[in-house]
Scaffold this motif. Structure first.
Motif, PDB file in Angstrom:
ATOM      1  N   LEU A  29       6.726  43.095   4.079  1.00  0.00           N
ATOM      2  CA  LEU A  29       6.593  41.825   5.281  1.00  0.00           C
ATOM      3  C   LEU A  29       5.748  40.999   4.936  1.00  0.00           C
ATOM      4  O   LEU A  29       5.827  40.110   5.528  1.00  0.00           O
ATOM      5  CB  LEU A  29       6.247  42.994   6.391  1.00  0.00           C
ATOM      6  N   GLU A  30       4.748  41.201   3.705  1.00  0.00           N
ATOM      7  CA  GLU A  30       4.070  40.661   3.471  1.00  0.00           C
ATOM      8  C   GLU A  30       4.701  39.244   2.742  1.00  0.00           C
ATOM      9  O   GLU A  30       3.583  38.652   2.505  1.00  0.00           O
ATOM     10  CB  GLU A  30       2.784  41.703   2.744  1.00  0.00           C
ATOM     11  N   GLN A  31       5.015  39.798   1.663  1.00  0.00           N
ATOM     12  CA  GLN A  31       5.934  38.673   1.414  1.00  0.00           C
ATOM     13  C   GLN A  31       6.876  37.192   1.942  1.00  0.00           C
ATOM     14  O   GLN A  31       6.975  36.208   1.114  1.00  0.00           O
ATOM     15  CB  GLN A  31       6.919  38.590   0.309  1.00  0.00           C
ATOM     16  N   TRP A  32       7.263  38.128   3.186  1.00  0.00           N
ATOM     17  CA  TRP A  32       7.593  36.855   3.724  1.00  0.00           C
ATOM     18  C   TRP A  32       7.197  35.539   5.535  1.00  0.00           C
ATOM     19  O   TRP A  32       7.205  34.910   5.460  1.00  0.00           O
ATOM     20  CB  TRP A  32       9.058  36.681   3.998  1.00  0.00           C
ATOM     21  N   PHE A  33       6.146  37.382   5.758  1.00  0.00           N
ATOM     22  CA  PHE A  33       6.169  37.183   7.166  1.00  0.00           C
ATOM     23  C   PHE A  33       4.737  36.968   7.718  1.00  0.00           C
ATOM     24  O   PHE A  33       4.243  36.306   9.071  1.00  0.00           O
ATOM     25  CB  PHE A  33       6.823  38.881   8.171  1.00  0.00           C
ATOM     26  N   ALA A  34       3.783  38.026   6.809  1.00  0.00           N
ATOM     27  CA  ALA A  34       2.559  37.959   7.368  1.00  0.00           C
ATOM     28  C   ALA A  34       1.355  38.246   6.290  1.00  0.00           C
ATOM     29  O   ALA A  34       1.806  38.158   5.726  1.00  0.00           O
ATOM     30  CB  ALA A  34       2.047  39.214   8.737  1.00  0.00           C
ATOM     31  N   GLU A  35       0.472  37.740   6.543  1.00  0.00           N
ATOM     32  CA  GLU A  35      -0.214  37.053   5.583  1.00  0.00           C
ATOM     33  C   GLU A  35      -0.694  38.991   4.892  1.00  0.00           C
ATOM     34  O   GLU A  35      -0.748  39.056   3.410  1.00  0.00           O
ATOM     35  CB  GLU A  35      -1.520  36.490   5.848  1.00  0.00           C
ATOM     36  N   LYS A  36      -1.040  39.553   5.336  1.00  0.00           N
ATOM     37  CA  LYS A  36      -1.547  40.969   5.448  1.00  0.00           C
ATOM     38  C   LYS A  36      -0.791  42.025   6.509  1.00  0.00           C
ATOM     39  O   LYS A  36      -0.772  41.867   7.788  1.00  0.00           O
ATOM     40  CB  LYS A  36      -3.147  40.799   5.073  1.00  0.00           C
ATOM     41  N   VAL A  37      -0.538  43.141   5.704  1.00  0.00           N
ATOM     42  CA  VAL A  37       0.356  44.176   6.693  1.00  0.00           C
ATOM     43  C   VAL A  37      -0.069  45.736   6.192  1.00  0.00           C
ATOM     44  O   VAL A  37      -0.150  45.535   4.962  1.00  0.00           O
ATOM     45  CB  VAL A  37       2.003  44.424   6.755  1.00  0.00           C
ATOM     46  N   THR A  38      -0.803  46.199   6.784  1.00  0.00           N
ATOM     47  CA  THR A  38      -1.286  47.441   6.997  1.00  0.00           C
ATOM     48  C   THR A  38      -0.759  48.411   7.146  1.00  0.00           C
ATOM     49  O   THR A  38      -0.586  48.668   8.601  1.00  0.00           O
ATOM     50  CB  THR A  38      -3.126  47.583   7.172  1.00  0.00           C
TER      51      THR A  38
END
Length: 130
Positions: A29-38
């Motif tokens: 998801l960090e690669q295309w959707f959000a800047e950072k996902v934790t």
């Protein structure tokens, strides 16, 4: 505030097995959707856009098929929260994979939502070579 359900579909030249990690894992998801996902406890994810944190609970997961995130505290009663569902479907006729996006939120501007998702999916297509 009344919510709006925006549904759109994109053709992707990749298999559900290749695409699924991009719609269901923090690194994908960090690669295309959000800047950072934790990942947080209890199937919760912290999505960050423009430095703002948005907590969502993963309320649906079907391997190589679909994922759904319900964003917390986006309604007065916590019963009508915003959500995003990403569903992979394969056309039996053409064997083409489609990503169906359901974006349920207070944003009622269909052109803005279409532009937003077009940008997201362009990023995803660049990554998977579609």
């Amino acid at each position: 505030m009344e919510k709006y359900k925006f549904i759109t579909e994109f053709e992707l030249r990749s298999s559900p097995k290749v695409l699924f990690p991009y719609i269901s894992t923090p690194s994908g998801l960090e690669q295309w959707f959000a800047e950072k996902v934790t990942v947080l406890p209890d199937h919760r994810f912290d999505f960050q856009w423009d430095g703002d944190s948005h907590i969502a609970r993963q309320t649906g997961l079907r391997i190589n098929k679909a994922v759904r995130f319900d964003f917390e505290n986006t309604s007065d009663d916590n019963l009508d929260n915003n959500h995003v569902e990403l569903k992979l479907e394969v056309s039996e006729l053409t064997q083409t994979t489609f990503l169906r996006v359901t974006d349920y939120s207070a944003n009622r501007d269909e052109r803005e939502l279409a532009s937003l998702w077009d940008g997201f999916i362009d990023n995803l297509k660049d990554i998977v070579g579609s």
